[in-house]
Design an enzyme around this catalytic site. Structure first.
Site, short mmCIF file in Angstrom:
data_model
loop_
_atom_site.label_atom_id
_atom_site.label_comp_id
_atom_site.label_asym_id
_atom_site.label_seq_id
_atom_site.Cartn_x
_atom_site.Cartn_y
_atom_site.Cartn_z
N LYS A 1 0.85 -1.18 0.00
CA LYS A 1 0.00 0.00 0.00
C LYS A 1 0.90 1.24 0.00
O LYS A 1 2.12 1.12 0.13
CB LYS A 1 -0.92 -0.01 1.22
CG LYS A 1 -1.38 -1.39 1.67
CD LYS A 1 -2.27 -2.15 0.69
CE LYS A 1 -2.72 -3.47 1.31
NZ LYS A 1 -3.44 -4.36 0.41
C1 LIG Z 1 -4.08 -5.60 1.46
C2 LIG Z 1 -5.52 -5.81 1.60
C3 LIG Z 1 -6.09 -6.37 2.75
C4 LIG Z 1 -5.28 -6.97 3.85
O1 LIG Z 1 -4.45 -6.07 4.48
P1 LIG Z 1 -3.35 -6.61 5.54
O2 LIG Z 1 -2.90 -5.37 6.23
O3 LIG Z 1 -2.29 -7.26 4.74
O4 LIG Z 1 -4.04 -7.56 6.46
C5 LIG Z 1 -7.47 -6.43 2.84
N1 LIG Z 1 -8.26 -5.99 1.84
C6 LIG Z 1 -7.76 -5.47 0.71
C7 LIG Z 1 -8.68 -4.97 -0.35
C8 LIG Z 1 -6.38 -5.38 0.54
O5 LIG Z 1 -5.87 -4.88 -0.61
#
Ligand SMILES: *Cc1c(COP(=O)(O)O)cnc(C)c1O
Length: 388
Positions: free
Chosen positions: A191
């Protein structure tokens, strides 16, 4: 192009000296896990999103779990969501013992199609879990009235959407304000804002926020900071069976530096997305992504669509990899994964758009320090692969 061009990764976090200094400051302080840095990160993130409450947790999957629990989701309940998402979205529903009910997406935005929501609702529906996929806001203005009319809590999976904006009653505001009952963010390195791993739940609901704080720390009635600061002996008690979903002060200190960078990161991504759109516009068989007039994406990922067949996806990705360019296929569909052969889920209707988006999508490299020259190299490689 040089004879031996450097390879281009699909993503790379923007971290440096300020993050190193922040981590060192925490190590020197001697307080490593959830403490003053977490509290400060929460205040700053709440201010950034204009949310009344922000509660830091270990990642977005645990954030989603707590948000769904606060919404009252439990065994046998149904939660309406998108299959076309990272698998953690569906898994969070499963973690509550509930059944994900998948609705299809709009092909133009890759987000849950609000027109399909009504038909997905059953007497077992307990909540709606919408996703701001790859940082492009979903159509909250269409989803929210429906959720309200049916008395259903709306949880926003905003994992990718820190810094994205939506036009709301004529004013641009950041995702996370929140418009739904809670919004959950991820700070995974894929992210924009990263703490290595980490997450945040924002809400307007003070009661929910108290619940999040209790459940993230073993259901302990007295926070650590209170016990340590007390002049009198305090015996803690454990009022509900909870979890260890804490973010650490080490991570929060890094997050605070990342938050300062976030507006700059989003601005850079938006310029780079325009560059890609220009470079790729005239390549036959390639469709570039676009935003609705009411959304400003943070471009967490840049997904192009190969129109005319799933069979081209792997070949084109391989051709790019042969020229040192890493890509990923489009966002996955949870219902097609082996994990979902064994667990309960329901499709509210055909999931054809979701499947096509996975099979025809390619995530191109995009990261803060990517140069215009590298973007050109990617575009030329896509052009060559598509004409082969
Ligand atoms: C990355 C992601 C998650 C999970 O996030 P984490 O912090 O890795 O648990 C959940 N939903 C979406 C849409 C994502 O892109």
């Amino acid at each position: 192009m040089s004879a031996d061009p450097k390879s281009i990764p699909v993503a790379r976090p923007l971290v440096g000296e300020p993050e190193c200094e922040a981590a060192a400051r925490v190590i020197r302080s001697g307080w490593l896990t959830q403490g003053p840095e977490v509290a400060a990160f929460e205040r700053e993130f709440a201010a950034f999103t204009d949310a009344p409450h922000a509660c830091a947790v270990s990642n977005c999957t645990t954030a989603l779990h707590l948000a769904l629990l606060a919404a009252g989701v439990g065994p046998g309940d149904e939660v309406i969501t998108a299959s076309h998402s990272f698998i953690a979205t569906a898994n969070a529903v499963h973690m509550c013992g509930a059944v994900p009910v998948f609705v299809d997406i709009e092909p133009a935005t890759y987000n849950l199609d609000p027109r399909l929501l009504e038909a997905a609702i059953s007497p077992l529906t307990k909540a709606i879990l919408c996703v701001h996929q790859v940082g492009l806001p979903c159509d909250l203005a269409a989803i929210l009235p429906m959720a309200h009319a049916r008395g259903l809590p709306l949880i926003e999976d905003a994992a990718c959407a820190a810094g994205s904006e939506i036009l709301w009653e004529g004013r641009w505001e950041r995702i996370g304000r929140p418009r739904g009952d809670a919004a959950c963010f991820s700070f995974h390195p894929r992210k924009l804002l990263t703490t290595g791993d980490g997450g945040m739940i924002v809400t307007r609901n003070a009661e929910w926020d108290r619940k999040f704080r209790l459940l993230r720390q073993h259901g302990m009635g007295v926070p650590d900071a209170v016990r340590h600061g007390a002049k009198q002996v305090v015996f803690e008690d454990y009022v509900v069976p909870g979890f260890n979903y804490r973010l650490t002060d080490l991570q929060a200190a890094v997050g605070r530096e990342q938050l300062k960078r976030l507006p700059g990161m989003v601005a850079r991504r938006r310029e780079q997305a325009e560059v890609y759109a220009r470079l790729l516009a005239d390549i036959p068989g390639v469709r570039v992504p676009s935003e609705p007039a009411w959304a400003r994406a943070n471009w967490q990922s840049y997904i192009v669509r190969l129109v005319g067949g799933a069979n081209r996806q792997r070949a084109i990705m391989q051709s790019l990899l042969d020229s040192g360019i890493a890509t990923r296929r489009g966002v996955m569909c949870s219902h097609r994964e082996p994990a979902y052969r064994a667990v309960a889920w329901r499709a509210a209707g055909p999931l054809a758009e979701s499947e096509w988006a996975q099979d025809e999508g390619i995530i191109l490299p995009l990261y803060h320090e990517m140069t215009a020259g590298e973007q050109e190299r990617v575009a030329e490689a896509v052009r060559a692969a598509c004409s082969a």
